[in-house]
Scaffold this active site. Structure first.
Site, PDB file in Angstrom:
ATOM      1  N   HIS A 197      58.522   3.909  32.392  1.00 32.05           N
ATOM      2  CA  HIS A 197      57.882   4.334  31.089  1.00 32.05           C
ATOM      3  C   HIS A 197      56.899   5.671  31.267  1.00 32.05           C
ATOM      4  O   HIS A 197      56.474   6.284  30.431  1.00 32.05           O
ATOM      5  CB  HIS A 197      57.053   3.319  30.488  1.00 32.05           C
ATOM      6  CG  HIS A 197      55.938   2.829  31.116  1.00 32.05           C
ATOM      7  ND1 HIS A 197      54.410   3.209  30.422  1.00 32.05           N
ATOM      8  CD2 HIS A 197      55.519   2.155  31.916  1.00 32.05           C
ATOM      9  CE1 HIS A 197      53.646   2.735  31.105  1.00 32.05           C
ATOM     10  NE2 HIS A 197      54.211   1.918  32.131  1.00 32.05           N
ATOM     11  N   CYS A 322      44.035   2.384  31.510  1.00 27.22           N
ATOM     12  CA  CYS A 322      43.696   1.168  31.548  1.00 27.22           C
ATOM     13  C   CYS A 322      42.311   0.857  31.713  1.00 27.22           C
ATOM     14  O   CYS A 322      41.570   0.057  31.790  1.00 27.22           O
ATOM     15  CB  CYS A 322      44.458   0.606  33.137  1.00 27.22           C
ATOM     16  SG  CYS A 322      46.002   0.982  33.322  1.00 27.22           S
TER      17      CYS A 322
END
Ligand code: PLP
Length: 383
Positions: A197, A322
């Protein structure tokens, strides 16, 4: 919205979408099933594995499909925790993705973990590796190919060669390199991970390259898929779609279709530095990915910048997706010697393959607008 967050995830490219749709329709079986419908799916997966091995330059038997790089990276650390000689150390670059660093923290006590230092420019200290190896042999050395926050390219080829001299296994997280730069040579790393991705493939599919003979200690249990290295029904459509994306990216790279992209980034940086007082490019002067700018902004907090830019139609990031929202400064910037206040002013702009110079120009204008809105007095003075 203009999307400048490709290092977090990239839109699925048409080739990958098409491959996914076709695979979902054509390969309805489970690759492990004993009938011909299962065998067809298994053959398609084998062909995809061979393509990936060919691109990376390794044996297809060394490749296991996974759900993505977080899983692949955790598996590597888990494997060494279970198989390495008692007391042996892992050496991990201080700027690895949290899924490498935190897995190392989970599996190895502090006395068995060492962080490979990086320079102020964000490059790992190769001399440190060479010197320390003359004294000690860790069970694993981990150096990523390109950093996700700064885009700084790491000397993984050199690090791999040094480790090979001492017969120390070398592990490279190639997530941010794949699809942006040619993959040639990556397959020589003993352990290599990546995911689809970040280069236009779908989410939820990745790979782990590890020596077939190493008898990998699986992270999960419950099946013999992937030669026992990764149980669970394989994501056939995901693997085929990932390979369609990677093949398209490699082809474009071989044809030097992206050769001008570095120039777009450099022109943007020049413009930004000229218009925003106090702005700095993180890792300036280092070899960096053509798509990534990590920049120290003037004054205001990074979250304020992100919100203001979002309102103006630009999706940008504060660094690693993240880490967004967490309070501590980025471990990458800290390892590079930035103070927490400085790290709190850093934004990451990561373009894509379709990003045009006019998009970079528009971003530079938007940055100036946000800055001027926050500094009305200085504007009047300047006028
Ligand atoms: N490694 C690096 C360098 C990354 O940038 C990322 C994602 O941001 C990962 C690993 C995790 O990848 P995934 O999203 O496939 O779990």
């Amino acid at each position: 919205m203009i999307y400048f967050d490709h290092n977090a995830t990239s839109p699925v490219m048409p080739e990958a979408r098409q491959a996914w749709l076709e695979a979902t329709e054509q390969f309805i079986g489970n690759p492990s099933s004993p009938h011909r419908i299962g065998a067809r799916a298994d053959n398609a997966l084998t062909a995809a594995r061979e393509k990936l091995a060919d691109i990376l330059g390794c044996d297809p038997l060394d490749i296991a499909w996974t759900s993505g790089a977080t899983e692949s990276n955790n598996t590597v650390l888990h494997h060494f925790a279970r198989s390495a000689p008692a007391g042996s150390e892992v050496w991990i670059s201080a700027i690895e993705h949290p899924c490498v660093l935190q897995a190392a923290e989970h599996y190895f006590p502090a006395k068995r973990r060492r962080l490979i230092p990086v320079t102020r420019g964000g490059v790992i200290d190769l001399d440190w590796v060479s010197e320390e190896l003359t004294e000690k042999r860790p069970c694993l050395v981990a150096v990523m190919a390109a950093n996700n926050e700064t885009g700084v390219l790491q000397p993984w080829r050199e690090a791999r060669a040094i480790c090979a001299q001492y017969e120390v296994p070398f592990f490279c997280d190639s997530v941010q390199w794949l699809g942006k730069l040619p993959s040639k040579g990556l397959g020589e790393c003993d352990f290599l991970t990546g995911c689809a991705h970040k280069f236009g493939g779908p989410r939820g599919i990745g790979f782990l390259k590890c020596p077939a003979k190493s008898r990998l200690q699986p992270l999960l249990f419950g099946g013999r898929q992937e030669e026992g290295r990764r149980p669970g029904t394989e994501n056939v459509a995901g693997a085929l779609s990932m390979m369609a994306a990677l093949e398209a990216r490699e082809k474009a790279l071989a044809a030097k279709e992206h050769a001008g992209r570095l120039g777009y980034r450099e022109a943007f940086e020049k413009r930004m530095l000229e218009s925003l007082p106090g702005a700095q490019v993180v890792g300036a002067g280092q070899k960096r990915l053509w798509n990534t700018v990590s920049a120290l902004m003037p004054e205001a907090s990074q979250h304020r910048w992100v919100v203001k830019l979002d309102k103006l139609g630009f999706a940008v990031s504060t660094g690693s997706a993240c880490s967004t929202g967490k309070e501590e400064p980025s471990h990458v910037l800290s390892a590079m010697g930035f103070q927490p206040q400085e790290a709190g002013r850093v934004l990451r702009f990561s373009s894509g393959w379709e990003t045009e110079p006019r998009n970079w120009d528009a971003l530079a204008e938007a940055l100036l607008k946000v800055y001027l809105d926050a500094h009305p007095v200085k504007t009047r003075t300047a006028a």
